[in-house]
Scaffold this motif. Structure first.
Motif, short mmCIF file in Angstrom:
data_model
loop_
_atom_site.label_atom_id
_atom_site.label_comp_id
_atom_site.label_asym_id
_atom_site.label_seq_id
_atom_site.Cartn_x
_atom_site.Cartn_y
_atom_site.Cartn_z
N ILE A 86 -37.10 -68.91 57.15
CA ILE A 86 -35.89 -69.38 56.47
C ILE A 86 -36.24 -70.60 55.64
CG2 ILE A 86 -33.58 -70.30 56.84
CD1 ILE A 86 -33.51 -68.69 59.43
N ASP A 87 -36.93 -71.52 56.23
CA ASP A 87 -37.45 -72.70 55.55
C ASP A 87 -38.60 -73.22 56.40
OD1 ASP A 87 -36.27 -74.25 57.65
OD2 ASP A 87 -34.40 -74.32 56.54
N LYS A 88 -39.08 -74.41 56.12
CA LYS A 88 -40.24 -74.94 56.87
C LYS A 88 -39.91 -75.16 58.35
CE LYS A 88 -41.04 -77.93 53.32
NZ LYS A 88 -41.46 -79.20 52.76
N GLU A 89 -38.65 -75.34 58.64
CA GLU A 89 -38.24 -75.70 60.00
C GLU A 89 -37.92 -74.51 60.90
OE1 GLU A 89 -37.85 -79.03 61.11
OE2 GLU A 89 -38.89 -79.53 59.25
N TYR A 90 -37.45 -73.39 60.32
CA TYR A 90 -36.92 -72.29 61.12
C TYR A 90 -37.45 -70.94 60.64
CZ TYR A 90 -33.71 -76.08 62.04
OH TYR A 90 -33.18 -77.30 62.36
N SER A 91 -37.56 -70.01 61.59
CA SER A 91 -37.95 -68.65 61.24
C SER A 91 -37.26 -67.66 62.17
CB SER A 91 -39.47 -68.48 61.28
OG SER A 91 -39.96 -68.83 62.55
N ILE A 92 -37.19 -66.41 61.71
CA ILE A 92 -36.62 -65.32 62.50
C ILE A 92 -37.75 -64.34 62.77
CG2 ILE A 92 -34.99 -63.41 62.48
CD1 ILE A 92 -33.22 -65.17 60.65
N VAL A 93 -37.96 -64.04 64.04
CA VAL A 93 -39.04 -63.14 64.45
C VAL A 93 -38.54 -62.09 65.42
CG1 VAL A 93 -41.26 -64.32 64.20
CG2 VAL A 93 -39.73 -65.04 65.96
N PRO A 94 -39.11 -60.88 65.36
CA PRO A 94 -38.80 -59.89 66.39
C PRO A 94 -39.30 -60.41 67.74
CG PRO A 94 -39.82 -58.85 64.48
CD PRO A 94 -39.97 -60.33 64.31
N LEU A 95 -38.49 -60.28 68.76
CA LEU A 95 -38.83 -60.82 70.08
C LEU A 95 -40.10 -60.21 70.64
CD1 LEU A 95 -38.06 -62.68 72.42
CD2 LEU A 95 -36.59 -60.86 73.29
N HIS A 96 -40.35 -58.92 70.37
CA HIS A 96 -41.56 -58.28 70.91
C HIS A 96 -42.84 -58.85 70.29
CE1 HIS A 96 -40.23 -55.81 67.51
NE2 HIS A 96 -41.52 -55.58 67.29
N LYS A 97 -42.72 -59.57 69.17
CA LYS A 97 -43.88 -60.25 68.59
C LYS A 97 -44.14 -61.60 69.25
CE LYS A 97 -44.41 -57.29 65.12
NZ LYS A 97 -45.51 -56.36 65.00
N THR A 143 -33.12 -59.36 86.04
CA THR A 143 -33.72 -58.02 85.92
C THR A 143 -33.03 -57.22 84.83
OG1 THR A 143 -34.29 -58.06 88.26
CG2 THR A 143 -34.30 -55.91 87.18
N ALA A 144 -31.69 -57.21 84.85
CA ALA A 144 -30.92 -56.46 83.84
C ALA A 144 -31.16 -57.05 82.45
CB ALA A 144 -29.44 -56.48 84.18
N ARG A 145 -31.17 -58.36 82.37
CA ARG A 145 -31.36 -59.01 81.08
C ARG A 145 -32.75 -58.72 80.51
NH1 ARG A 145 -27.72 -59.82 77.94
NH2 ARG A 145 -26.48 -61.11 79.33
N LEU A 146 -33.77 -58.79 81.36
CA LEU A 146 -35.14 -58.51 80.89
C LEU A 146 -35.27 -57.06 80.44
CD1 LEU A 146 -37.22 -60.56 83.47
CD2 LEU A 146 -36.86 -61.09 81.05
N LYS A 147 -34.61 -56.15 81.14
CA LYS A 147 -34.63 -54.74 80.74
C LYS A 147 -34.01 -54.59 79.36
CE LYS A 147 -33.25 -50.18 82.31
NZ LYS A 147 -32.49 -49.40 83.29
N TYR A 148 -32.92 -55.30 79.11
CA TYR A 148 -32.22 -55.28 77.83
C TYR A 148 -33.12 -55.81 76.71
CZ TYR A 148 -28.56 -56.63 74.44
OH TYR A 148 -27.79 -56.79 73.31
N LEU A 149 -33.87 -56.86 76.99
CA LEU A 149 -34.70 -57.50 75.96
C LEU A 149 -36.03 -56.78 75.74
CD1 LEU A 149 -34.11 -61.24 76.90
CD2 LEU A 149 -33.17 -60.01 74.93
N ASN A 150 -36.57 -56.18 76.78
CA ASN A 150 -37.90 -55.56 76.67
C ASN A 150 -37.92 -54.25 75.89
OD1 ASN A 150 -39.72 -57.40 77.85
ND2 ASN A 150 -38.90 -56.90 79.87
N VAL A 151 -36.75 -53.78 75.41
CA VAL A 151 -36.73 -52.56 74.59
C VAL A 151 -37.07 -52.87 73.13
CG1 VAL A 151 -35.05 -51.40 76.07
CG2 VAL A 151 -34.26 -52.69 74.09
N SER A 152 -37.12 -54.14 72.78
CA SER A 152 -37.39 -54.52 71.39
C SER A 152 -38.73 -53.96 70.92
CB SER A 152 -37.40 -56.05 71.27
OG SER A 152 -37.58 -56.44 69.92
#
Length: 198
Positions: A4-15, A36-45
Motif C-alpha cells: 500500500i505504501d512504505k508502511e503497510y502491505s497486504i499479503v495472503p496469509l498462507h505466504k 482449533t476451529a479458527r486455525l482450521k478456518y485460516l489454514n484453508v488459505s
C-alpha cells in the motif's frame, strides 16, 4: 503481495504462516471461537481460493484480515467475509485500504463481482462503492446466489416439498418478549460491488 505504501502491505496469509497465530487472535477478539476451529478456518488459505488476506505494518503486526471465497455458480464472483481491523487501528482508513487491496487481488484473478453480507457496517461498505442487492444464500459458498425474489420463492417451495411425513403440529400460542426483536437480531444486508478494471 500488495504494498500500500512504505508502511503497510497486504499479503495472503498462507505466504506468512508465521502470522497465523496473530491472525487467529485478531479474529477471536471480535468473533470468539475455539483455537482449533479458527486455525482450521485460516489454514484453508491458498493461491487459488479461498484466500485469507492480511494487512500488516512494517513490523509485521497483523492489523487486519479478510477471507475471500469463490461463488461457483456465479461466474467471476466471490464472497468476502470476516473483514476486521484491530481495535487500536480503527477509524484511520485501514478498513478501506484492506478492502481495496482485496478488490485488486481478486480483480487480477479475473473476478468481476464482489459480494458480502454485513450487519451494522452498511455505511462503511456504501462509502467504499458497494450497493445493496437481493438476499443470497452463502452458507457453504457452493450454494447458488438467488438473483431475484421469484427464484428464491421457487427454491424454497421446492425444498419444502422434499420432506416426507405429516406436517408438524401447530405451535402453542407463544408471544415473544418485547425486548426480543427478531428483525434487529437476524437482519443482515447483502451487498455487491462490480469491479471495473483496476
Amino acid at each position: 503481495m500488495t504494498t500500500i505504501d512504505k508502511e503497510y502491505s497486504i499479503v495472503p496469509l498462507h505466504k506468512r504462516p508465521d502470522l497465523i497465530s496473530d491472525c487467529c487472535t485478531l479474529l477471536n477478539s471480535e468473533w470468539p471461537r475455539s483455537e482449533t476451529a479458527r486455525l482450521k478456518y485460516l489454514n484453508v488459505s491458498c493461491d487459488e481460493f479461498p484466500t485469507c488476506l492480511i494487512l500488516i505494518n512494517k513490523e509485521d503486526r497483523v492489523l487486519g484480515h479478510c477471507k475471500i471465497s469463490l461463488i461457483p455458480r456465479l461466474r467471476h464472483s466471490c464472497l468476502i467475509q470476516s473483514v476486521i481491523i484491530d481495535y487500536q487501528y480503527r477509524s484511520q482508513g485501514f478498513g478501506s485500504k484492506l478492502l481495496h487491496g482485496a478488490e485488486e487481488y481478486v480483480a487480477r484473478k479475473g473476478i468481476k463481482n464482489v459480494y458480502l453480507i454485513t450487519k451494522g457496517q452498511e455505511d462503511f461498505y456504501l462509502k467504499n462503492g458497494y450497493k445493496t442487492c437481493d438476499p443470497f444464500k452463502a452458507s457453504g459458498i457452493n450454494d447458488v446466489v438467488y438473483s431475484n425474489a421469484a427464484f428464491t420463492k421457487a427454491k424454497l417451495k421446492e425444498k419444502s416439498t422434499q420432506c416426507c411425513g405429516p406436517p408438524p403440529p401447530p405451535m402453542p400460542n407463544f408471544q415473544m418478549p418485547k425486548f426480543y426483536d427478531l428483525g434487529v437480531i437476524t437482519h443482515r444486508t447483502h451487498m455487491v460491488k462490480k469491479l471495473t478494471s483496476l
